[in-house]
Scaffold this motif. Structure first.
Motif, PDB file in Angstrom:
ATOM      1  N   ARG A 143       0.832  -1.209   0.000  1.00  0.00           N
ATOM      2  CA  ARG A 143       0.000   0.000   0.000  1.00  0.00           C
ATOM      3  C   ARG A 143       0.868   1.260   0.000  1.00  0.00           C
ATOM      4  NH1 ARG A 143      -2.105   3.831   0.164  1.00  0.00           N
ATOM      5  NH2 ARG A 143      -3.947   4.781   1.103  1.00  0.00           N
ATOM      6  N   HIS A 144       1.936   1.247   0.788  1.00  0.00           N
ATOM      7  CA  HIS A 144       2.705   2.483   0.983  1.00  0.00           C
ATOM      8  C   HIS A 144       3.995   2.553   0.176  1.00  0.00           C
ATOM      9  CE1 HIS A 144      -0.003   3.957   4.043  1.00  0.00           C
ATOM     10  NE2 HIS A 144       0.023   2.765   4.624  1.00  0.00           N
ATOM     11  N   ILE A 145       4.495   1.430  -0.303  1.00  0.00           N
ATOM     12  CA  ILE A 145       5.740   1.471  -1.082  1.00  0.00           C
ATOM     13  C   ILE A 145       5.484   1.045  -2.526  1.00  0.00           C
ATOM     14  CG2 ILE A 145       8.095   0.614  -1.302  1.00  0.00           C
ATOM     15  CD1 ILE A 145       7.986   0.061   1.755  1.00  0.00           C
ATOM     16  N   THR A 146       4.974  -0.200  -2.698  1.00  0.00           N
ATOM     17  CA  THR A 146       4.847  -0.738  -4.053  1.00  0.00           C
ATOM     18  C   THR A 146       3.930   0.109  -4.912  1.00  0.00           C
ATOM     19  OG1 THR A 146       5.043  -2.902  -3.011  1.00  0.00           O
ATOM     20  CG2 THR A 146       4.445  -2.854  -5.341  1.00  0.00           C
ATOM     21  N   TRP A 147       2.715   0.342  -4.426  1.00  0.00           N
ATOM     22  CA  TRP A 147       1.719   1.009  -5.266  1.00  0.00           C
ATOM     23  C   TRP A 147       2.149   2.419  -5.671  1.00  0.00           C
ATOM     24  CZ3 TRP A 147      -1.856  -0.677  -8.318  1.00  0.00           C
ATOM     25  CH2 TRP A 147      -2.807   0.219  -8.822  1.00  0.00           C
ATOM     26  N   PRO A 148       2.593   3.266  -4.707  1.00  0.00           N
ATOM     27  CA  PRO A 148       3.009   4.617  -5.139  1.00  0.00           C
ATOM     28  C   PRO A 148       4.163   4.579  -6.131  1.00  0.00           C
ATOM     29  CG  PRO A 148       2.825   4.504  -2.753  1.00  0.00           C
ATOM     30  CD  PRO A 148       2.652   3.104  -3.254  1.00  0.00           C
ATOM     31  N   MET A 149       5.119   3.660  -5.924  1.00  0.00           N
ATOM     32  CA  MET A 149       6.250   3.594  -6.839  1.00  0.00           C
ATOM     33  C   MET A 149       5.854   3.056  -8.208  1.00  0.00           C
ATOM     34  SD  MET A 149       8.939   4.736  -5.334  1.00  0.00           S
ATOM     35  CE  MET A 149      10.332   4.088  -6.271  1.00  0.00           C
ATOM     36  N   LEU A 150       4.820   2.235  -8.222  1.00  0.00           N
ATOM     37  CA  LEU A 150       4.420   1.578  -9.464  1.00  0.00           C
ATOM     38  C   LEU A 150       3.442   2.435 -10.262  1.00  0.00           C
ATOM     39  CD1 LEU A 150       5.110  -1.195 -10.700  1.00  0.00           C
ATOM     40  CD2 LEU A 150       3.026  -2.105  -9.686  1.00  0.00           C
ATOM     41  N   ARG A 151       2.907   3.467  -9.628  1.00  0.00           N
ATOM     42  CA  ARG A 151       1.852   4.268 -10.243  1.00  0.00           C
ATOM     43  C   ARG A 151       2.125   4.687 -11.690  1.00  0.00           C
ATOM     44  NH1 ARG A 151      -1.817   7.304  -7.321  1.00  0.00           N
ATOM     45  NH2 ARG A 151      -2.254   8.483  -9.207  1.00  0.00           N
ATOM     46  N   PRO A 152       3.313   5.229 -11.987  1.00  0.00           N
ATOM     47  CA  PRO A 152       3.553   5.659 -13.385  1.00  0.00           C
ATOM     48  C   PRO A 152       3.429   4.503 -14.359  1.00  0.00           C
ATOM     49  CG  PRO A 152       5.291   6.462 -11.929  1.00  0.00           C
ATOM     50  CD  PRO A 152       4.472   5.514 -11.128  1.00  0.00           C
ATOM     51  N   VAL A 153       3.980   3.352 -14.002  1.00  0.00           N
ATOM     52  CA  VAL A 153       3.896   2.187 -14.884  1.00  0.00           C
ATOM     53  C   VAL A 153       2.438   1.749 -15.015  1.00  0.00           C
ATOM     54  CG1 VAL A 153       4.676  -0.178 -15.254  1.00  0.00           C
ATOM     55  CG2 VAL A 153       6.204   1.489 -14.208  1.00  0.00           C
ATOM     56  N   VAL A 154       1.724   1.800 -13.896  1.00  0.00           N
ATOM     57  CA  VAL A 154       0.320   1.394 -13.918  1.00  0.00           C
ATOM     58  C   VAL A 154      -0.468   2.251 -14.895  1.00  0.00           C
ATOM     59  CG1 VAL A 154      -1.804   1.374 -12.555  1.00  0.00           C
ATOM     60  CG2 VAL A 154       0.280   0.404 -11.600  1.00  0.00           C
ATOM     61  N   SER A 155      -0.251   3.561 -14.837  1.00  0.00           N
ATOM     62  CA  SER A 155      -1.045   4.406 -15.733  1.00  0.00           C
ATOM     63  C   SER A 155      -0.711   4.127 -17.188  1.00  0.00           C
ATOM     64  CB  SER A 155      -0.866   5.893 -15.392  1.00  0.00           C
ATOM     65  OG  SER A 155       0.479   6.178 -15.194  1.00  0.00           O
ATOM     66  N   VAL A 156       0.564   3.856 -17.467  1.00  0.00           N
ATOM     67  CA  VAL A 156       0.929   3.522 -18.850  1.00  0.00           C
ATOM     68  C   VAL A 156       0.254   2.222 -19.277  1.00  0.00           C
ATOM     69  CG1 VAL A 156       2.825   2.800 -20.331  1.00  0.00           C
ATOM     70  CG2 VAL A 156       3.112   4.767 -18.842  1.00  0.00           C
ATOM     71  N   VAL A 157       0.315   1.226 -18.422  1.00  0.00           N
ATOM     72  CA  VAL A 157      -0.290  -0.071 -18.758  1.00  0.00           C
ATOM     73  C   VAL A 157      -1.786   0.085 -19.024  1.00  0.00           C
ATOM     74  CG1 VAL A 157      -0.919  -2.318 -17.836  1.00  0.00           C
ATOM     75  CG2 VAL A 157       1.366  -1.458 -17.495  1.00  0.00           C
ATOM     76  N   LEU A 158      -2.450   0.819 -18.142  1.00  0.00           N
ATOM     77  CA  LEU A 158      -3.899   0.929 -18.282  1.00  0.00           C
ATOM     78  C   LEU A 158      -4.274   1.672 -19.552  1.00  0.00           C
ATOM     79  CD1 LEU A 158      -5.075   1.595 -14.615  1.00  0.00           C
ATOM     80  CD2 LEU A 158      -5.133  -0.526 -15.930  1.00  0.00           C
ATOM     81  N   VAL A 159      -3.609   2.788 -19.803  1.00  0.00           N
ATOM     82  CA  VAL A 159      -4.015   3.578 -20.972  1.00  0.00           C
ATOM     83  C   VAL A 159      -3.646   2.861 -22.263  1.00  0.00           C
ATOM     84  CG1 VAL A 159      -3.823   5.793 -22.108  1.00  0.00           C
ATOM     85  CG2 VAL A 159      -3.829   5.674 -19.629  1.00  0.00           C
ATOM     86  N   LEU A 160      -2.454   2.252 -22.286  1.00  0.00           N
ATOM     87  CA  LEU A 160      -2.100   1.463 -23.474  1.00  0.00           C
ATOM     88  C   LEU A 160      -3.102   0.342 -23.675  1.00  0.00           C
ATOM     89  CD1 LEU A 160       1.684   0.610 -23.868  1.00  0.00           C
ATOM     90  CD2 LEU A 160       0.147   1.793 -25.430  1.00  0.00           C
ATOM     91  N   GLY A 161      -3.471  -0.304 -22.573  1.00  0.00           N
ATOM     92  CA  GLY A 161      -4.445  -1.382 -22.645  1.00  0.00           C
ATOM     93  C   GLY A 161      -5.747  -0.900 -23.243  1.00  0.00           C
ATOM     94  N   VAL A 162      -6.206   0.254 -22.809  1.00  0.00           N
ATOM     95  CA  VAL A 162      -7.458   0.791 -23.335  1.00  0.00           C
ATOM     96  C   VAL A 162      -7.335   1.052 -24.830  1.00  0.00           C
ATOM     97  CG1 VAL A 162      -9.000   2.780 -23.304  1.00  0.00           C
ATOM     98  CG2 VAL A 162      -8.233   1.779 -21.158  1.00  0.00           C
TER      99      VAL A 162
END
Lengths: 343, 286
Positions: free
Chosen positions: A254-273
């Motif tokens: 919750r406090h380390i992985t997710w905030p650090m991964l956020r940029p990659v997550v947004s790329v994955v989601l938008v590319l996926g869409v």
């Protein structure tokens, strides 16, 4: 490894004559006389013209790609916009005439009862696929962070569904989801979960769910790979420091992985869409948009209008609507990827 | 397009001595996940080995493998497989010939407009294939490129060229500029430096780009579907679609064709592991 890496990083400054490529000595390239002159002392106009030649030469390397991109991406987009304002049908191919009809194609497409169905299906298909792919992909990516024997080879074998031709996957799944003798119904039947064959692909209420399920299967490897890469880049020290403060397990996520991964997550989601919006192969292969249009999306409807009903103008109009939807996400993507690079 | 981000083959996260124990429990779990994910692939192979006409009793294991499905597949789809092969190889050649110089220019020259070219490549990924196909159909009709192998090679390269440019450029960005400068100072012209220094050094990225370009063209379905109107030129993806478009009563030949059409992907995964890793790293989307 980033698309947007600054070009200058790999290129030395070429402003300084004689050091950079633009000013490098190249026998036989300059005008008479210039070849033997020390670079620094060439008269300004001549040097400028030599630089211009150099520039031209450099551009030549880029020209084939630019021409190709213009012909196979630029031209279709422009042509599609033009066609969407024309009455472009099979007759056009014989007469060469495509009368202007203004917004008539857009009106026809938007007011048809099928449009709202397609739009809703596109939204459900996209959201369902992305959600499933992302959640399962992330769970697997986190799992593969563990250190265990054969990790690398097992992870790479997971790529297979993504590398298969989509039409092959569609054919295989059609057979697995077959109502009477498909593997899934037989499996469920053996477990006594169902007693009659479930019409996965032939029921109007189940077909979309089945298609989404197949698309999730196809997309998991892509999500897994990108998210795994993102997770690998989070420095161990953060987890070590976090564990001192009592952040382990869910708290660490919750406090380390997710905030650090956020940029990659947004790329994955938008590319996926963006990729999911244009999916055509899977739906055509599994259901062909049916039964009763229950899996018809904007992309498949655009295909049907152009290549089955030969109303190319209307197909173009619908295609343009799809482009606009994609562009909204393209903007999000570019912003997201820029943020990913910055961090 | 199908870029993916870094799957660094770097060392796994080490977290002290506990992690050094062989963690076979996790391996078993991973194999379980893999078995679920690859079940459809297994089922494809299994179904392809069943005797014709007994589809109702497909057994869970191909204990008595029967190759009539493959015989039918090769006699009916062998030509289409050949067509796909020719188109894919043509697309690889065209894509590399266009992408490699462009990648070099983008990586080494501060060409004005390089940013615009990169931006256009990104935007091109947002354009739905059906939009491209819609416009290409009319243009191809005028140019007589419908139902032709060159027409499909040109169109299929749209899947590969942007990806190839990005991947080769990413690799060239990491190459020391001093090598090329040394060649240039020694008197090599642009073309010679490119041909005899840059290309050999970029071998791995060229192979990676070539393999993926092959796979993209091989997998193409949309252009095969829209840019052919007769049986004259028919890639295998379209052959499979035609198989499953009608009522299917001979799944073993359909699955045998599917297996044959999967061979490039499987070869790629098994034999070209290191290039896949390079591809997933180089085409990084972030």
């Amino acid at each position: 490894m980033s698309l947007t890496t600054d070009l200058s990083q790999a290129t030395p400054p070429n402003g300084k004559p004689g050091v950079g490529k633009a000013g490098a000595r190249r026998p036989g390239s300059g005008r008479a006389g210039s070849r033997d002159e020390p670079d620094g002392s060439a008269p300004a106009p001549r040097r400028r013209s030599r630089q211009r030649r150099e520039r031209l030469f450099q551009w030549l390397f880029l020209v084939p790609a630019v021409v190709y991109m213009a012909l196979f991406f630029g031209y279709p987009v422009v042509k599609n916009v033009v066609m969407s304002f024309q009455d472009y049908t099979t007759a056009t191919f014989f007469t060469g005439e495509a009368p202007w009809v203004g917004l008539a194609n857009y009106v026809a497409v938007l007011s048809s009862s099928l449009f709202s169905t397609s739009l809703l299906n596109t939204a459900l298909f996209t959201v369902g696929s992305i959600l499933g792919q992302f959640v399962i992909g992330l769970a697997l990516a986190i799992f593969f962070q563990r250190k265990f024997p054969l990790n690398g080879i097992l992870r790479s074998l997971l790529l297979l569904p993504w590398l298969l031709p989509l039409i092959v996957s569609s054919a295989v799944w059609r057979w697995i989801l077959d109502k009477d003798s498909g593997a899934l119904n037989r499996f469920l039947g053996d477990l006594n979960i169902v007693d009659t064959g479930v019409p996965w692909l032939t029921s109007t209420s189940l077909a979309l769910i089945a298609v989404v399920g197949v698309n999730i299967w196809i997309g998991i490897p892509f999500n897994l790979t990108i998210l795994y890469g993102g997770l690998q880049e989070i420095p161990d020290e953060l987890y070590e420091a976090g564990s001192l403060d009592g952040a382990t397990g869910w708290k660490a996520f919750r406090h380390i992985t997710w905030p650090m991964l956020r940029p990659v997550v947004s790329v994955v989601l938008v590319l996926g869409v963006v990729y999911t919006l244009k999916v055509l192969d899977i739906i055509l292969g599994l259901t062909n948009g049916g039964p009763a249009n229950s899996t018809q999306t904007i992309a498949t409807q655009s295909y049907g209008l152009s290549f089955q009903e030969f109303k190319f103008g209307e197909g173009a109009a619908l295609g343009n609507i799809l482009v606009i939807i994609s562009l909204v996400f393209a903007v999000l993507y570019l912003r997201a990827s820029r943020r990913a690079v910055d961090e | 397009m199908t870029t993916t981000a870094a799957s660094r083959p770097g060392p796994a996260r080490s977290s002290g001595p506990a992690a050094d124990r062989k963690n076979w429990g996790s391996t078993a779990l991973a194999i379980f996940f893999l078995a679920i994910m690859l079940f459809p692939v297994y089922w494809m192979v299994n179904a392809s080995l069943q005797p014709n006409g007994t589809t109702l009793e497909t057994s869970w294991l191909p204990l008595k493998p029967d190759f009539t499905g493959y015989a039918t597949a090769i006699s009916e789809q062998g030509g289409n497989l050949g067509t796909s092969l020719v188109i894919s190889l043509g697309s690889v050649a065209l894509s590399l010939a266009i992408a490699a110089p462009a990648a070099y220019a983008l990586a080494y020259f501060k060409v004005r407009g390089a940013g615009i070219v990169l931006f256009a490549i990104l935007i091109s990924q947002m354009i739905p294939g059906i939009v491209v196909a819609n416009a290409l159909y009319t243009a191809y009709n005028d140019l007589g490129l419908l139902n032709s192998i060159p027409g499909l090679i040109l169109a299929d390269s749209a899947h590969g060229i942007p990806f190839a440019i990005l991947i080769i450029r990413a690799f060239m960005n990491g190459m020391p500029a001093s090598v090329i400068e040394a060649a240039r100072v020694d008197g090599a012209g642009h073309i010679r430096a490119f041909w005899s220094i840059v290309l050999p050094l970029s071998r791995n990225s060229l192979i990676t780009a070539g393999l993926f370009t092959f796979l993209f063209a091989w997998s193409d379905f949309l252009f095969a579907l829209t840019l052919t109107t007769t049986e004259a030129v028919r890639p295998v993806t379209l052959g499979i679609f035609q198989y499953i478009g009608a009522y299917v009563n001979d799944w073993s030949s359909v699955m045998a064709t599917a297996v044959l059409a999967s061979i490039p992907a499987i070869i790629l995964l098994v034999a070209a592991q290191k290039y896949i890793a390079a591809g997933t790293t180089g085409g990084a989307v972030k």
